[in-house]
Design a protein around this motif. Structure first.
Motif, PDB file in Angstrom:
ATOM      1  N   GLU A 199       0.840  -1.196   0.000  1.00  0.00           N
ATOM      2  CA  GLU A 199       0.000   0.000   0.000  1.00  0.00           C
ATOM      3  C   GLU A 199       0.879   1.251   0.000  1.00  0.00           C
ATOM      4  O   GLU A 199       1.768   1.385   0.854  1.00  0.00           O
ATOM      5  N   PRO A 200       0.676   2.197  -0.944  1.00  0.00           N
ATOM      6  CA  PRO A 200       1.474   3.431  -0.942  1.00  0.00           C
ATOM      7  C   PRO A 200       1.058   4.322   0.218  1.00  0.00           C
ATOM      8  O   PRO A 200      -0.139   4.531   0.449  1.00  0.00           O
ATOM      9  N   VAL A 201       2.032   4.855   0.932  1.00  0.00           N
ATOM     10  CA  VAL A 201       1.724   5.679   2.110  1.00  0.00           C
ATOM     11  C   VAL A 201       2.489   6.993   2.120  1.00  0.00           C
ATOM     12  O   VAL A 201       2.253   7.827   2.993  1.00  0.00           O
ATOM     13  N   LEU A 202       3.412   7.189   1.179  1.00  0.00           N
ATOM     14  CA  LEU A 202       4.199   8.432   1.165  1.00  0.00           C
ATOM     15  C   LEU A 202       4.690   8.703  -0.248  1.00  0.00           C
ATOM     16  O   LEU A 202       5.159   7.784  -0.924  1.00  0.00           O
ATOM     17  N   ALA A 203       4.565   9.962  -0.686  1.00  0.00           N
ATOM     18  CA  ALA A 203       5.018  10.325  -2.035  1.00  0.00           C
ATOM     19  C   ALA A 203       5.864  11.593  -1.983  1.00  0.00           C
ATOM     20  O   ALA A 203       5.448  12.601  -1.412  1.00  0.00           O
ATOM     21  N   PHE A 204       7.069  11.512  -2.559  1.00  0.00           N
ATOM     22  CA  PHE A 204       7.908  12.689  -2.766  1.00  0.00           C
ATOM     23  C   PHE A 204       7.494  13.297  -4.113  1.00  0.00           C
ATOM     24  O   PHE A 204       7.619  12.623  -5.145  1.00  0.00           O
ATOM     25  N   LEU A 205       7.024  14.531  -4.105  1.00  0.00           N
ATOM     26  CA  LEU A 205       6.516  15.160  -5.324  1.00  0.00           C
ATOM     27  C   LEU A 205       7.389  16.345  -5.707  1.00  0.00           C
ATOM     28  O   LEU A 205       7.690  17.198  -4.867  1.00  0.00           O
ATOM     29  N   ARG A 206       7.785  16.405  -6.994  1.00  0.00           N
ATOM     30  CA  ARG A 206       8.608  17.524  -7.457  1.00  0.00           C
ATOM     31  C   ARG A 206       7.855  18.320  -8.518  1.00  0.00           C
ATOM     32  O   ARG A 206       6.875  17.837  -9.102  1.00  0.00           O
ATOM     33  N   THR A 218       9.429  18.928  -3.722  1.00  0.00           N
ATOM     34  CA  THR A 218       9.011  20.260  -3.273  1.00  0.00           C
ATOM     35  C   THR A 218       7.986  20.128  -2.161  1.00  0.00           C
ATOM     36  O   THR A 218       7.954  20.941  -1.246  1.00  0.00           O
ATOM     37  N   ILE A 219       7.129  19.125  -2.270  1.00  0.00           N
ATOM     38  CA  ILE A 219       6.304  18.746  -1.127  1.00  0.00           C
ATOM     39  C   ILE A 219       6.342  17.228  -0.995  1.00  0.00           C
ATOM     40  O   ILE A 219       6.651  16.511  -1.960  1.00  0.00           O
ATOM     41  N   VAL A 220       6.057  16.753   0.208  1.00  0.00           N
ATOM     42  CA  VAL A 220       5.876  15.329   0.471  1.00  0.00           C
ATOM     43  C   VAL A 220       4.494  15.164   1.095  1.00  0.00           C
ATOM     44  O   VAL A 220       4.112  15.931   1.981  1.00  0.00           O
ATOM     45  N   VAL A 221       3.740  14.200   0.593  1.00  0.00           N
ATOM     46  CA  VAL A 221       2.434  13.872   1.169  1.00  0.00           C
ATOM     47  C   VAL A 221       2.529  12.472   1.758  1.00  0.00           C
ATOM     48  O   VAL A 221       2.945  11.538   1.067  1.00  0.00           O
ATOM     49  N   ALA A 222       2.173  12.340   3.040  1.00  0.00           N
ATOM     50  CA  ALA A 222       2.278  11.048   3.720  1.00  0.00           C
ATOM     51  C   ALA A 222       1.012  10.765   4.513  1.00  0.00           C
ATOM     52  O   ALA A 222       0.299  11.686   4.935  1.00  0.00           O
ATOM     53  N   THR A 223       0.726   9.501   4.698  1.00  0.00           N
ATOM     54  CA  THR A 223      -0.417   9.094   5.513  1.00  0.00           C
ATOM     55  C   THR A 223      -0.202   9.517   6.961  1.00  0.00           C
ATOM     56  O   THR A 223       0.872   9.323   7.523  1.00  0.00           O
ATOM     57  N   GLY A 224      -1.240  10.084   7.572  1.00  0.00           N
ATOM     58  CA  GLY A 224      -1.136  10.503   8.966  1.00  0.00           C
ATOM     59  C   GLY A 224      -2.453  10.324   9.692  1.00  0.00           C
ATOM     60  O   GLY A 224      -3.514  10.183   9.068  1.00  0.00           O
ATOM     61  N   ALA A 225      -2.393  10.327  11.015  1.00  0.00           N
ATOM     62  CA  ALA A 225      -3.611  10.208  11.816  1.00  0.00           C
ATOM     63  C   ALA A 225      -4.465  11.460  11.721  1.00  0.00           C
ATOM     64  O   ALA A 225      -5.682  11.414  11.911  1.00  0.00           O
ATOM     65  N   ASP A 226      -3.807  12.601  11.450  1.00  0.00           N
ATOM     66  CA  ASP A 226      -4.526  13.859  11.261  1.00  0.00           C
ATOM     67  C   ASP A 226      -3.888  14.624  10.114  1.00  0.00           C
ATOM     68  O   ASP A 226      -2.856  14.206   9.572  1.00  0.00           O
ATOM     69  N   ASP A 227      -4.499  15.730   9.729  1.00  0.00           N
ATOM     70  CA  ASP A 227      -3.967  16.565   8.645  1.00  0.00           C
ATOM     71  C   ASP A 227      -3.131  17.667   9.267  1.00  0.00           C
ATOM     72  O   ASP A 227      -3.669  18.537   9.964  1.00  0.00           O
ATOM     73  N   ARG A 228      -1.815  17.660   8.981  1.00  0.00           N
ATOM     74  CA  ARG A 228      -0.961  18.702   9.569  1.00  0.00           C
ATOM     75  C   ARG A 228       0.371  18.776   8.836  1.00  0.00           C
ATOM     76  O   ARG A 228       0.701  17.912   8.018  1.00  0.00           O
ATOM     77  N   LEU A 229       1.097  19.844   9.166  1.00  0.00           N
ATOM     78  CA  LEU A 229       2.452  20.020   8.638  1.00  0.00           C
ATOM     79  C   LEU A 229       3.419  19.243   9.515  1.00  0.00           C
ATOM     80  O   LEU A 229       3.430  19.422  10.736  1.00  0.00           O
ATOM     81  N   GLU A 230       4.232  18.371   8.899  1.00  0.00           N
ATOM     82  CA  GLU A 230       5.190  17.582   9.675  1.00  0.00           C
ATOM     83  C   GLU A 230       6.514  18.330   9.827  1.00  0.00           C
ATOM     84  O   GLU A 230       7.052  18.398  10.907  1.00  0.00           O
ATOM     85  N   HIS A 231       7.043  18.853   8.722  1.00  0.00           N
ATOM     86  CA  HIS A 231       8.222  19.726   8.818  1.00  0.00           C
ATOM     87  C   HIS A 231       8.417  20.515   7.532  1.00  0.00           C
ATOM     88  O   HIS A 231       7.827  20.192   6.499  1.00  0.00           O
ATOM     89  N   CYS A 232       9.252  21.550   7.637  1.00  0.00           N
ATOM     90  CA  CYS A 232       9.677  22.323   6.472  1.00  0.00           C
ATOM     91  C   CYS A 232      11.194  22.335   6.422  1.00  0.00           C
ATOM     92  O   CYS A 232      11.857  22.209   7.454  1.00  0.00           O
ATOM     93  N   ALA A 233      11.744  22.504   5.217  1.00  0.00           N
ATOM     94  CA  ALA A 233      13.195  22.436   5.046  1.00  0.00           C
ATOM     95  C   ALA A 233      13.694  23.654   4.288  1.00  0.00           C
ATOM     96  O   ALA A 233      13.071  24.122   3.331  1.00  0.00           O
ATOM     97  N   PHE A 234      14.856  24.159   4.710  1.00  0.00           N
ATOM     98  CA  PHE A 234      15.462  25.355   4.125  1.00  0.00           C
ATOM     99  C   PHE A 234      16.865  25.011   3.630  1.00  0.00           C
ATOM    100  O   PHE A 234      17.648  24.370   4.341  1.00  0.00           O
ATOM    101  N   GLU A 235      17.183  25.470   2.412  1.00  0.00           N
ATOM    102  CA  GLU A 235      18.463  25.123   1.803  1.00  0.00           C
ATOM    103  C   GLU A 235      19.568  26.074   2.257  1.00  0.00           C
ATOM    104  O   GLU A 235      19.375  27.298   2.294  1.00  0.00           O
ATOM    105  N   LEU A 236      20.725  25.497   2.577  1.00  0.00           N
ATOM    106  CA  LEU A 236      21.925  26.251   2.921  1.00  0.00           C
ATOM    107  C   LEU A 236      23.016  25.964   1.895  1.00  0.00           C
ATOM    108  O   LEU A 236      22.885  25.060   1.067  1.00  0.00           O
ATOM    109  N   LYS A 237      24.110  26.717   1.996  1.00  0.00           N
ATOM    110  CA  LYS A 237      25.175  26.619   1.000  1.00  0.00           C
ATOM    111  C   LYS A 237      25.881  25.258   1.018  1.00  0.00           C
ATOM    112  O   LYS A 237      26.055  24.619  -0.009  1.00  0.00           O
TER     113      LYS A 237
END
Length: 362
Positions: A199-206, A218-237
Motif C-alpha cells: 500500500e502506498p503511504v508516502l510520495a515525494f513530489l517535485r 518540493t512537497i511530500v504527502v504522507a499518511t497521517g492520523a490527522d492533517d498537519r504540517l510535519e516539517h519544512c526544510a530550508f536550503e543552505l550553502k
C-alpha cells in the motif's frame, strides 16, 4: 502493485515552479521571532499580528508567522508563472482571487486541497540566486587552496538561501497527493510502500519544469492520523553552514531534533531542529536535482529508508503518539469515512520503530 498510486497528470491545470511560502498560526510571536532569527531567516516586516521572514535568495516572504489562538498550519503557496495557467486556476470551484496577493504585491488565487488546506498560487516566477560564496576554503587531498592559513572560527546564524520543501501528513493520502499532481502538475519522484500489502503511504513530489532542473521533492504527502504540517526544510550553502547552524542554535538554548546525516531518498545532508512549538524545521544542502525525465521510484518504507549515514534517529523524532487534538481529528476522520485506516497507521508505526542498526540499544 496497487492501482491507487499518485501519478503524473497528462493534463494538469498548471505547473508550479516552486514552493513560495508557508503560513503558520502561532500563539507566541515573540518566541517565534527570536527562534527564526537564530535559525537564519531575515525579517521582511513585523507588526503585532504578523512577522514576515525572507531568505537571501529573495526579498519575497517565504515564511509567515501570524497571530492565532493555537499553533497550526494556516496554508502555503506555490509559484505559478504562466498567466494562462493562473487564469485557469481562478476558474476552479471555490477559488478566491487576491488581486494584490497574500502579501500585497503579487496577485494570487487561493484553492483548497481535499483536506481543506488553503493553497495559494502566486503569479510569479520562483526566485533563485546563482551563487553564494562559501565562508571557508576547502583543502582536498589533490588540490590545496589554503596554504599557511588556518580556518577562522565563524559563529552566528547560517545563511538560509531558500525555502526548499514541506512535508504534509494527510488522512487521505492518495486523494491529496493526486490533487497536487492534477492541479499543480507535480511529479512523483519516489513513492514508499508498506512492505507486505504494498500500500502506498508516502510520495515525494517535485515540480515539472520540463528540462529545467528542480528539487527531488518540493512537497511530500504522507499518511497521517490527522492533517498537519510535519516539517519544512530550508536550503543552505554547504556542510559548513549546516554545522554552523546547529552550533549556533545549540548555543542559544534551542532544542535539536536529529542530525547531522544524509538522507537516502533525495540524498540531502540534513540537520533537524525544533522550533519553540516543537515543530520540526530542517537545514539541508546537496539535495538531488531532477528534470522531468526521471521516472518514479518505488521503495519499501522503513527506518532504514530515511538515511545513508549519520546519528541514529532519536526515538522521539517521528511523533506517532496520539495527543488529544490528533485523536479527536482521527475519530472525526473515521466517522466521516475518510480514507484513513487504523491498520495502516499501526503498520507505519511498526516500520518506523525498527532500527536498521542492530547494535543500537534504546
Amino acid at each position: 502493485m496497487p492501482t491507487r498510486i499518485p501519478k503524473r497528470s497528462e493534463k494538469p491545470i498548471s505547473k508550479a515552479q516552486d514552493i513560495a511560502y508557508i503560513r503558520l498560526g502561532r500563539k507566541d510571536l515573540e518566541s517565534a521571532y527570536r527562534y527564526y532569527i537564530d535559525f537564519g531567516l531575515k525579517v521582511k516586516s513585523r507588526t503585532e499580528d504578523r512577522i514576515l521572514f525572507h531568505a537571501i535568495s529573495s526579498g519575497f516572504p517565504c515564511w509567515s508567522i501570524e497571530k492565532a489562538n493555537r499553533d497550526f498550519l494556516l496554508g502555503f503557496g506555490f509559484f505559478v508563472s504562466d498567466k494562462k495557467q493562473f487564469a485557469e486556476l481562478q476558474k476552479l470551484d471555490g477559488a478566491i482571487f487576491h488581486p494584490k496577493g497574500r502579501f500585497g504585491d503579487i496577485p494570487s488565487v487561493t484553492l483548497f486541497d481535499p483536506s481543506g488546506l488553503p493553497v495559494d498560487a502566486v503569479n510569479s516566477s520562483s526566485h533563485q540566486i546563482s551563487k553564494v560564496n562559501s565562508k571557508r576554503i576547502w583543502n582536498h587531498f589533490d588540490i590545496i587552496k589554503r596554504i599557511n592559513t588556518p580556518q577562522p572560527s565563524i559563529s552566528g546564524p547560517p545563511k538560509v538561501i531558500r525555502l526548499g520543501h514541506a512535508v504534509f501528513l494527510k488522512q487521505e493520502f492518495f486523494k491529496n497527493a493526486q490533487w497536487y499532481c492534477d492541479t499543480f502538475g507535480l511529479i512523483p519522484s519516489d513513492i514508499q510502500l508498506l512492505p507486505k500489502s504494498k500500500e502506498p503511504v508516502l510520495a515525494f513530489l517535485r515540480c515539472n519544469r520540463e528540462g529545467e532542473l528542480t528539487d527531488h521533492h518540493t512537497i511530500v504527502v504522507a499518511t497521517g492520523a490527522d492533517d498537519r504540517l510535519e516539517h519544512c526544510a530550508f536550503e543552505l550553502k554547504d556542510l559548513d553552514e549546516i554545522a554552523q547552524g546547529r552550533e549556533w542554535l545549540l548555543s542559544k538554548g534551542w532544542k535539536p531534533a536529529w542530525g547531522l546525516g544524509r538522507h537516502l531518498l533525495g540524498s540531502q545532508i540534513f540537520d533537524y531542529e525544533r522550533d519553540p512549538t516543537g515543530m520540526l524545521v530542517e537545514h539541508y544542502t546537496d539535495g538531488d536535482k531532477f528534470d522531468h525525465s526521471v521516472p518514479v521510484g518505488f521503495h519499501e518504507i522503513s527506518r532504514k529508508s530515511l538515511y545513508q549515514w549519520g546519528q541514529d534517529m532519536p526515538e522521539d523524532f517521528l511523533d506517532t503518539r496520539l495527543n488529544f487534538q490528533s485523536l479527536k481529528e482521527l475519530i472525526k476522520g473515521l466517522i466521516a469515512k475518510r480514507e484513513i485506516r487504523i491498520k495502516t497507521l499501526i503498520q507505519m508505526k511498526t516500520m518506523a520503530s525498527k532500527s536498521p542498526r542492530k547494535w543500537i540499544k534504546y
